[in-house]
Design an enzyme around this catalytic site. Sequence first.
Site, mmCIF file in Angstrom:
data_model
loop_
_atom_site.group_PDB
_atom_site.id
_atom_site.type_symbol
_atom_site.label_atom_id
_atom_site.label_comp_id
_atom_site.label_asym_id
_atom_site.label_seq_id
_atom_site.Cartn_x
_atom_site.Cartn_y
_atom_site.Cartn_z
ATOM 1 N N ASP A 1 0.822 -1.203 0.000
ATOM 2 C CA ASP A 1 0.000 0.000 0.000
ATOM 3 C C ASP A 1 0.860 1.259 0.000
ATOM 4 O O ASP A 1 0.574 2.242 -0.686
ATOM 5 C CB ASP A 1 -0.908 0.064 1.229
ATOM 6 C CG ASP A 1 -1.485 -1.262 1.675
ATOM 7 O OD1 ASP A 1 -0.908 -2.318 1.368
ATOM 8 O OD2 ASP A 1 -2.504 -1.243 2.369
ATOM 9 N N TRP B 1 -2.704 -1.463 -5.293
ATOM 10 C CA TRP B 1 -1.935 -0.271 -4.918
ATOM 11 C C TRP B 1 -0.530 -0.332 -5.525
ATOM 12 O O TRP B 1 -0.004 0.676 -6.012
ATOM 13 C CB TRP B 1 -1.812 -0.154 -3.404
ATOM 14 C CG TRP B 1 -3.027 0.161 -2.593
ATOM 15 C CD1 TRP B 1 -3.389 -0.443 -1.411
ATOM 16 C CD2 TRP B 1 -4.031 1.168 -2.828
ATOM 17 N NE1 TRP B 1 -4.542 0.116 -0.914
ATOM 18 C CE2 TRP B 1 -4.950 1.108 -1.767
ATOM 19 C CE3 TRP B 1 -4.224 2.108 -3.843
ATOM 20 C CZ2 TRP B 1 -6.055 1.960 -1.684
ATOM 21 C CZ3 TRP B 1 -5.329 2.955 -3.770
ATOM 22 C CH2 TRP B 1 -6.230 2.868 -2.701
#
Length: 440
Positions: free
Chosen positions: A204, A278
């Site tokens: 992320d 992501w």
Amino acid sequence: MRLARADGIFLIFPAVSRHFFIVCFTMEFDNGEFYGYACIKMNKAKRMLKGTKGTECKEKKNMDAMERYINELMEKSTPDRPVWNIEKLLQGEKAGWNYIDGCMIKAILEMYAITEDLKYFNFADTFIDYKVREDGSIDGYDVEERNIDNVNAGKTLFELYDLTGKEKYRKAIDLVYSQIGKMPRTREGNFWHKNIYPNQVWLDGLYMCQPFYMEYETRFNHKKNCGDIYSQFANVRKAMRDTETGLYYHAYDSSREMFWCDKVTGLSQNFWLRALGWYAMALLDTMDKSDPSDKNDLKEMEEAFRDLIDSMLKYQDESGMWYQVVNLGGMDRNYLETSGSAIFSYAILKGVRLGYLPESYAGYGKKAFQGICDTYLQLEEGDISLGGICLVAGLGGKDKRNGTYDYYMSEPIVKDDAKGVGPFLLAYTEMRRTGWVYNH
């Protein structure tokens, strides 16, 4: 026939002169007929005329279903309480400065780019302007928190600074950049995900930080630290990629001390869809902000991106979507998840547009987007929503999240959260660039 609305000639002068609009006389009648609506935009000598006499003038008729959806969300939102930030709403807290709103405002700015409709620009500018003070400080943002997620919303500042010329946005960019210099690092040289997660790299975090970092370096810092950015991506590919599947594990503990990690590899247990998404966007958007002259480094980034997409396509469901735990489709409670599927739709379509993927791959991105529409998009009048969104997932923390399959199945599934809606709108803008129109 009664006159419902009339507007005379007026001018709009944003701070940056390349966005200069002349909007000319409009008359709209209560039966829907209208006369004389023209809009001329002076941008590289481009002119546009819109509208002729007819009955299809009303905004809702001209607007497709996706635009009605985003308009509803904007109408219900304020900077302190945006309806798409489900986590903050559940906590009863005002939004502050966070990556979730950053995802959404970035998507709204892309809506402005694709539609040239000022309502999207005005909403994004008002939203961010409310949070950024004249000295460049940001309400709800603390550099010393050293939370890599908080860099993400900084991406919107570049575009808004270019569009408005507001000096406070330029100052805020410098403030967010100052956090990068304070982030602690793993022994390999990667940023910790957060100060509260020592020695940990989460996929992320690459999306949250690296595109902002690259844009700052190429625009304002003479590329002094671009090598650091390329190195962090190379470290992730080396440490977190599974050679058998080509997928990447959600997180890595460089110290091998966390309860959720393998004590030999330092890796978490599973391939979480949104984390992979992501990472895909991190690669793509960082390349997009890079200097093309960095050919060798960009070649490695492009190879990593293409390899990831090829690996993901092996797990694409016949619906077009992907499962929450990517490689375990069909297992009990595993489900087709919206946010990660939307991210990969966006990444594939944009990757094709920018030349990182062959044109033939566009079909996979379109199939993913259509699959989300067919599975989770509700467009009935008065009940427009997007479902199938995993609210949150992570490792460790106060809830002792262990990264098992059961853990990823235990997190709430919600509607209309920006972690799904934002990527969905980004994918929508890429679909629009292909000439696609949604028919519901």
